[in-house]
Design a protein around this motif. Sequence first.
Motif, PDB file in Angstrom:
ATOM      1  N   ILE A  66     -39.450  12.766  -8.702  1.00 54.05           N
ATOM      2  CA  ILE A  66     -38.096  12.758  -9.368  1.00 54.05           C
ATOM      3  C   ILE A  66     -37.332  13.898  -8.878  1.00 54.05           C
ATOM      4  O   ILE A  66     -36.169  14.117  -8.835  1.00 54.05           O
ATOM      5  N   SER A  67     -38.094  15.318  -8.936  1.00 50.64           N
ATOM      6  CA  SER A  67     -37.216  16.418  -8.553  1.00 50.64           C
ATOM      7  C   SER A  67     -36.757  16.516  -7.110  1.00 50.64           C
ATOM      8  O   SER A  67     -35.683  16.721  -6.959  1.00 50.64           O
ATOM      9  N   ASN A  68     -37.573  15.877  -6.182  1.00 47.17           N
ATOM     10  CA  ASN A  68     -37.031  15.820  -4.815  1.00 47.17           C
ATOM     11  C   ASN A  68     -35.544  14.816  -4.754  1.00 47.17           C
ATOM     12  O   ASN A  68     -34.716  15.398  -4.041  1.00 47.17           O
ATOM     13  N   SER A  69     -36.111  13.657  -5.232  1.00 42.17           N
ATOM     14  CA  SER A  69     -34.643  12.722  -5.228  1.00 42.17           C
ATOM     15  C   SER A  69     -33.673  13.320  -5.950  1.00 42.17           C
ATOM     16  O   SER A  69     -32.555  12.980  -5.381  1.00 42.17           O
ATOM     17  N   THR A  70     -33.641  13.780  -7.205  1.00 37.21           N
ATOM     18  CA  THR A  70     -32.376  14.244  -7.772  1.00 37.21           C
ATOM     19  C   THR A  70     -31.600  15.354  -7.078  1.00 37.21           C
ATOM     20  O   THR A  70     -30.583  15.555  -7.088  1.00 37.21           O
ATOM     21  N   GLU A  71     -32.675  16.176  -6.655  1.00 40.54           N
ATOM     22  CA  GLU A  71     -31.941  17.507  -6.034  1.00 40.54           C
ATOM     23  C   GLU A  71     -31.158  16.905  -4.706  1.00 40.54           C
ATOM     24  O   GLU A  71     -30.139  17.386  -4.366  1.00 40.54           O
ATOM     25  N   MET A  72     -31.863  16.066  -3.970  1.00 40.60           N
ATOM     26  CA  MET A  72     -31.134  15.365  -2.690  1.00 40.60           C
ATOM     27  C   MET A  72     -30.086  14.898  -3.197  1.00 40.60           C
ATOM     28  O   MET A  72     -28.890  14.928  -2.587  1.00 40.60           O
ATOM     29  N   LEU A  73     -29.946  13.946  -4.170  1.00 39.34           N
ATOM     30  CA  LEU A  73     -28.847  13.021  -4.590  1.00 39.34           C
ATOM     31  C   LEU A  73     -27.760  13.837  -5.141  1.00 39.34           C
ATOM     32  O   LEU A  73     -26.463  13.481  -4.933  1.00 39.34           O
ATOM     33  N   ALA A  74     -27.934  14.612  -5.963  1.00 36.11           N
ATOM     34  CA  ALA A  74     -27.093  15.454  -6.873  1.00 36.11           C
ATOM     35  C   ALA A  74     -26.282  16.521  -5.893  1.00 36.11           C
ATOM     36  O   ALA A  74     -25.094  16.469  -6.037  1.00 36.11           O
ATOM     37  N   GLY A  75     -26.899  17.077  -4.951  1.00 38.26           N
ATOM     38  CA  GLY A  75     -26.345  18.195  -4.079  1.00 38.26           C
ATOM     39  C   GLY A  75     -26.037  19.498  -4.999  1.00 38.26           C
ATOM     40  O   GLY A  75     -26.763  19.577  -5.866  1.00 38.26           O
ATOM     41  N   ASP A  76     -25.390  20.296  -4.405  1.00 40.93           N
ATOM     42  CA  ASP A  76     -24.920  21.449  -4.828  1.00 40.93           C
ATOM     43  C   ASP A  76     -23.628  22.004  -4.815  1.00 40.93           C
ATOM     44  O   ASP A  76     -22.877  21.129  -4.272  1.00 40.93           O
ATOM     45  N   ARG A  77     -23.306  23.100  -5.039  1.00 46.37           N
ATOM     46  CA  ARG A  77     -21.887  23.666  -4.832  1.00 46.37           C
ATOM     47  C   ARG A  77     -21.366  23.694  -3.476  1.00 46.37           C
ATOM     48  O   ARG A  77     -20.071  23.546  -3.272  1.00 46.37           O
ATOM     49  N   GLU A  78     -22.275  23.622  -2.462  1.00 46.32           N
ATOM     50  CA  GLU A  78     -21.954  23.635  -1.027  1.00 46.32           C
ATOM     51  C   GLU A  78     -21.686  22.546  -0.594  1.00 46.32           C
ATOM     52  O   GLU A  78     -21.459  22.257   0.574  1.00 46.32           O
ATOM     53  N   SER A  79     -22.263  21.133  -1.187  1.00 51.20           N
ATOM     54  CA  SER A  79     -22.188  19.928  -0.622  1.00 51.20           C
ATOM     55  C   SER A  79     -20.663  19.585  -0.577  1.00 51.20           C
ATOM     56  O   SER A  79     -20.046  19.861  -1.222  1.00 51.20           O
ATOM     57  N   PRO A  80     -20.248  18.620   0.537  1.00 50.48           N
ATOM     58  CA  PRO A  80     -19.171  18.367   0.631  1.00 50.48           C
ATOM     59  C   PRO A  80     -18.545  17.387  -0.369  1.00 50.48           C
ATOM     60  O   PRO A  80     -19.295  16.839  -1.122  1.00 50.48           O
ATOM     61  N   PRO A  81     -17.208  17.003  -0.378  1.00 48.62           N
ATOM     62  CA  PRO A  81     -16.484  16.312  -1.511  1.00 48.62           C
ATOM     63  C   PRO A  81     -17.062  14.903  -1.274  1.00 48.62           C
ATOM     64  O   PRO A  81     -17.209  14.059  -2.299  1.00 48.62           O
ATOM     65  N   ASP A  82     -17.411  14.383  -0.121  1.00 47.03           N
ATOM     66  CA  ASP A  82     -17.725  13.075   0.085  1.00 47.03           C
ATOM     67  C   ASP A  82     -19.379  12.809  -0.062  1.00 47.03           C
ATOM     68  O   ASP A  82     -20.021  11.832   0.264  1.00 47.03           O
ATOM     69  N   HIS A  83     -20.158  13.961  -0.664  1.00 48.44           N
ATOM     70  CA  HIS A  83     -21.570  13.953  -0.822  1.00 48.44           C
ATOM     71  C   HIS A  83     -22.025  12.658  -1.608  1.00 48.44           C
ATOM     72  O   HIS A  83     -23.092  12.164  -1.173  1.00 48.44           O
ATOM     73  N   VAL A  84     -21.325  12.170  -2.614  1.00 51.96           N
ATOM     74  CA  VAL A  84     -21.954  11.161  -3.466  1.00 51.96           C
ATOM     75  C   VAL A  84     -22.070   9.850  -2.534  1.00 51.96           C
ATOM     76  O   VAL A  84     -22.755   9.024  -2.390  1.00 51.96           O
ATOM     77  N   ALA A  85     -20.553   9.675  -1.933  1.00 52.03           N
ATOM     78  CA  ALA A  85     -20.508   8.543  -1.167  1.00 52.03           C
ATOM     79  C   ALA A  85     -21.747   8.398   0.052  1.00 52.03           C
ATOM     80  O   ALA A  85     -22.183   7.365   0.282  1.00 52.03           O
TER      81      ALA A  85
END
Length: 196
Positions: A66-85
């Motif tokens: 769950i830690s791996n999945s949520t970190e990958m899916l959530a992203g961080d401040r450096e993630s691009p604007p289309d990260h969720v998409a």
Amino acid sequence: MRYPKTHKEETRKKLLENARAIAKERGFGTTGVDELMASIGLTGGAFYGHFPSKEALFAELVEHEISNSTEMLAGDRESPPDHVAKRLRSYLSSYHALHPESGCVLPTLGPEIARAGPEVRAAVEEGLKHLQKSWSSRIGDPDAAWALIAQCVGALVLSRIVESERTRKEILGSSRRFIDQTHALDQPSAKPSKAL
């Protein structure tokens, strides 16, 4: 023959890694200790030198996943604007549907997690809240963030229980299109425009 000092830790990591893949592919409850240990070339008796119980292995496995999945899916401040998409397109893909062993733990082990102890469920809840908070800040809607998480997990479960590839692709494609239409995730503002 003496083993290096790191042997026990390396064996434990290898067991955890193999158990994660086996459990997500075949189910944890139906997989025995002997099978888990055989996957790393050891006998079932060696298991208890690494974990006090099968439940302890399950707890660590779920917490790590769950830690791996949520970190990958959530992203961080450096993630691009289309990260969720981008993450949603990857999550709702045929590859993810056909390879449960390398994917998200929730669609594969959700019912087993629901029957697990409070520590396991608390770890999953913490991970889900982290993901919801991240997506909520990105799309500007806390309710929609929960709904997106639920839709993704549900769509993946449905895509895995059908027999035909055509129906699987319909489920996944419809979910991607619906999410994009309702949340305009590819748009920088992340909010759909309203017709005048």
